[in-house]
Design a protein around this motif. Sequence first.
Motif, mmCIF file in Angstrom:
data_model
loop_
_atom_site.group_PDB
_atom_site.id
_atom_site.type_symbol
_atom_site.label_atom_id
_atom_site.label_comp_id
_atom_site.label_asym_id
_atom_site.label_seq_id
_atom_site.Cartn_x
_atom_site.Cartn_y
_atom_site.Cartn_z
ATOM 1 N N ASN A 74 -48.568 -10.008 -23.607
ATOM 2 C CA ASN A 74 -49.059 -11.360 -23.373
ATOM 3 C C ASN A 74 -48.785 -11.798 -21.931
ATOM 4 N N TYR A 102 -54.858 -9.940 -31.591
ATOM 5 C CA TYR A 102 -56.233 -10.183 -31.156
ATOM 6 C C TYR A 102 -56.579 -9.422 -29.879
ATOM 7 N N ARG A 157 -38.769 -15.195 -35.064
ATOM 8 C CA ARG A 157 -40.134 -14.767 -34.755
ATOM 9 C C ARG A 157 -40.436 -14.875 -33.268
ATOM 10 N N PHE A 158 -39.950 -15.940 -32.629
ATOM 11 C CA PHE A 158 -40.432 -16.199 -31.273
ATOM 12 C C PHE A 158 -39.391 -15.976 -30.188
ATOM 13 N N PHE A 159 -38.109 -16.127 -30.500
ATOM 14 C CA PHE A 159 -37.144 -16.180 -29.405
ATOM 15 C C PHE A 159 -36.115 -15.055 -29.416
ATOM 16 N N GLY A 174 -49.757 -17.889 -27.628
ATOM 17 C CA GLY A 174 -48.624 -16.992 -27.391
ATOM 18 C C GLY A 174 -48.703 -15.717 -28.205
ATOM 19 N N ALA A 175 -47.686 -14.887 -28.030
ATOM 20 C CA ALA A 175 -47.558 -13.664 -28.806
ATOM 21 C C ALA A 175 -46.094 -13.462 -29.101
ATOM 22 N N PRO A 176 -45.705 -13.309 -30.351
ATOM 23 C CA PRO A 176 -46.524 -13.379 -31.568
ATOM 24 C C PRO A 176 -47.154 -14.760 -31.720
ATOM 25 N N VAL A 177 -48.327 -14.823 -32.330
ATOM 26 C CA VAL A 177 -49.063 -16.091 -32.365
ATOM 27 C C VAL A 177 -48.290 -17.167 -33.109
ATOM 28 N N ILE A 231 -39.265 -5.743 -38.440
ATOM 29 C CA ILE A 231 -40.050 -6.283 -39.551
ATOM 30 C C ILE A 231 -40.287 -5.233 -40.631
ATOM 31 N N ASN A 232 -40.370 -3.947 -40.232
ATOM 32 C CA ASN A 232 -40.579 -2.902 -41.236
ATOM 33 C C ASN A 232 -39.362 -2.739 -42.132
ATOM 34 N N ALA A 237 -39.326 -4.550 -30.256
ATOM 35 C CA ALA A 237 -39.188 -5.959 -30.588
ATOM 36 C C ALA A 237 -40.082 -6.841 -29.726
ATOM 37 N N LYS A 238 -40.321 -6.460 -28.476
ATOM 38 C CA LYS A 238 -40.924 -7.412 -27.555
ATOM 39 C C LYS A 238 -42.249 -6.974 -26.956
ATOM 40 N N LYS A 252 -39.315 -5.715 -44.410
ATOM 41 C CA LYS A 252 -40.283 -5.604 -45.500
ATOM 42 C C LYS A 252 -39.836 -4.581 -46.537
ATOM 43 N N GLN A 253 -39.222 -3.486 -46.045
ATOM 44 C CA GLN A 253 -38.745 -2.473 -46.985
ATOM 45 C C GLN A 253 -37.676 -3.056 -47.911
ATOM 46 N N ARG A 258 -46.460 -11.683 -47.407
ATOM 47 C CA ARG A 258 -46.803 -10.440 -46.719
ATOM 48 C C ARG A 258 -45.607 -9.490 -46.645
ATOM 49 N N MET A 263 -45.275 -7.313 -27.844
ATOM 50 C CA MET A 263 -46.354 -8.310 -27.866
ATOM 51 C C MET A 263 -46.130 -9.373 -26.799
ATOM 52 N N GLN A 264 -44.849 -9.693 -26.557
ATOM 53 C CA GLN A 264 -44.555 -10.684 -25.524
ATOM 54 C C GLN A 264 -44.849 -10.120 -24.137
ATOM 55 N N ARG A 267 -35.775 -11.869 -30.813
ATOM 56 C CA ARG A 267 -36.435 -10.821 -31.599
ATOM 57 C C ARG A 267 -35.617 -9.543 -31.706
ATOM 58 N N THR A 268 -34.507 -9.466 -30.963
ATOM 59 C CA THR A 268 -33.724 -8.235 -30.959
ATOM 60 C C THR A 268 -33.317 -7.859 -32.378
ATOM 61 N N ASP A 269 -33.572 -6.625 -32.762
ATOM 62 C CA ASP A 269 -33.179 -6.080 -34.064
ATOM 63 C C ASP A 269 -33.861 -6.753 -35.251
ATOM 64 N N VAL A 321 -42.556 3.506 -45.880
ATOM 65 C CA VAL A 321 -42.482 2.814 -44.610
ATOM 66 C C VAL A 321 -43.316 3.573 -43.574
ATOM 67 N N TYR A 331 -48.968 -2.474 -42.213
ATOM 68 C CA TYR A 331 -47.884 -2.593 -43.195
ATOM 69 C C TYR A 331 -47.385 -4.034 -43.268
ATOM 70 N N ALA A 332 -47.281 -4.695 -42.108
ATOM 71 C CA ALA A 332 -46.718 -6.044 -42.084
ATOM 72 C C ALA A 332 -47.799 -7.105 -41.925
ATOM 73 N N SER A 333 -49.060 -6.714 -42.077
ATOM 74 C CA SER A 333 -50.178 -7.649 -41.977
ATOM 75 C C SER A 333 -50.178 -8.404 -40.647
#
Lengths: 338, 123
Positions: free
Chosen positions: B60, B113, A222-224, A168-171, A231-232, B53-54, A235-236, A145, B56-57, A226-228, B32, B107-109
């Motif tokens: 939640n 939910y 991904r989960f802990f 959770g989120a992100p899942v 994702i865009n 960054a956060k 991906k770029q 992705r 979604m958390q 997340r600073t900086d 982008v 963009y990032a899929s």
Amino acid sequence: MKYAFPLAAVIALVLIALIAVQIPGMQYLFGVVVPYLAMALFLGGFCYRVIHWAKSPVPFRIPTTCGQGYTMPWIKYDKLEAPVNTGQVVARMFLEIFLFRSLWRNTKATVYSGPKLTYESSKWLWLFGILFHYSFLVIIIRHMRLFLDPIPGIVSFIETGDSLLQIGAPVMYTTDVTIILAILFLFARRVFNPQVRYISLVNDYFPLFLIFGICTTGILMRFFIRTDVDINAIKQLAVGLVTFSPTIVADISSLFYVHLFLVCTLLAYFPFSKLMHMGGVFLSPTRNLANNSRMVRHINPWNPEIKPHSYAGYEDEFREDMVEQGIPVEKELPAQGE
Amino acid sequence: MYDSGKIITGLIIFVLLVTIPVWYNRGTASNVPEPELPKDVKTCVLPKAEITAKHMQLLNQWRDEVIRTGDRSTLEIEGKQYPKSLMLACMKCHTSKVKFCDKCHDYASVKPYCWDCHLAPVE
């Protein structure tokens, strides 16, 4: 203590990336130059190894059979364990590659007082081995992705399936849990099983630690922490890398560069390591040959060409010498000219 | 080299598989995404880097507090009251799902939910 050196090596790799990307300008080295070098080494090295193997002749059939071989048409034979034609070999290889069938036969030897030696079926290695490999495959497909734009349906589908538990989120991804469990088992097995510990080498531990490091940094990002972790921007960069126009648009977390550097190390190390079993499984003569040495004539590929040499031809070649030495010949020398 | 036909074919398949991103992306790479920010409001519940960054958390956590423990207390940030709610806080300023949320998520899929329960605004 054979695991101390590879552990130190992986920690050193983490520190190198962690510290180096603090220096301005180094992001380009770690984000662009190193990935290209690693990919070139991976593809080049992989092809080199496979072609190198292909140059080794396999002069006779050496399949490992572990079932009744084909003898007489009315005697039942084991089509998977002693395959006699290409179809059966393909079936055997398919089960080996996709289901790790030979690990299903793994046994555990134990000595009891007496002394009495017992062999007991042990399927844990098969279970965690298959968990590890399929988790890794799903993780690689999921990462597409970040490399593909637009994202193909199959990638989204696999990702949805992997995050189906919606925790959770992100899942949470199921494969993140299973791959960590599997790596821990594969490591614990090398440490706690005395026989396996005895045969474990530095190059067995190193990929385990390396992949553990990759998974840990990925999960942390991904989960802990997340600073900086933009994702865009990531991906770029990823799309830029595969379209040969890489750009680093933002300050991306150094954790990302550690993750990327460990992946690059894995790619570059791959062709020179035991991980080449990925290509090697297809080229194992003990698996990919049919057990047909009694049905088909196999000729050694480096046999010199030996022409038949009849007695008449022999006599033609040496007649003069034979006559001179008084050896009887079947056809006399032609009469001397007058 | 022995069995060169099979081996070269296998290697070509392998290289094509590994380089899927290279030939799949040819010329299709889009720009982008730039989510449309609200024009009149300049502050969010968290500084920009943190909320990016956060978020979604945070959502939640709000969901758990409001729905599971019944804690509907509001947040006061710089003298402004924010209810712990996607529709009543976030979507008050970021009114468009298509022009804001979906930009990055597509963009990032990322398929959050949220919209399994909430009704997305009609756009």
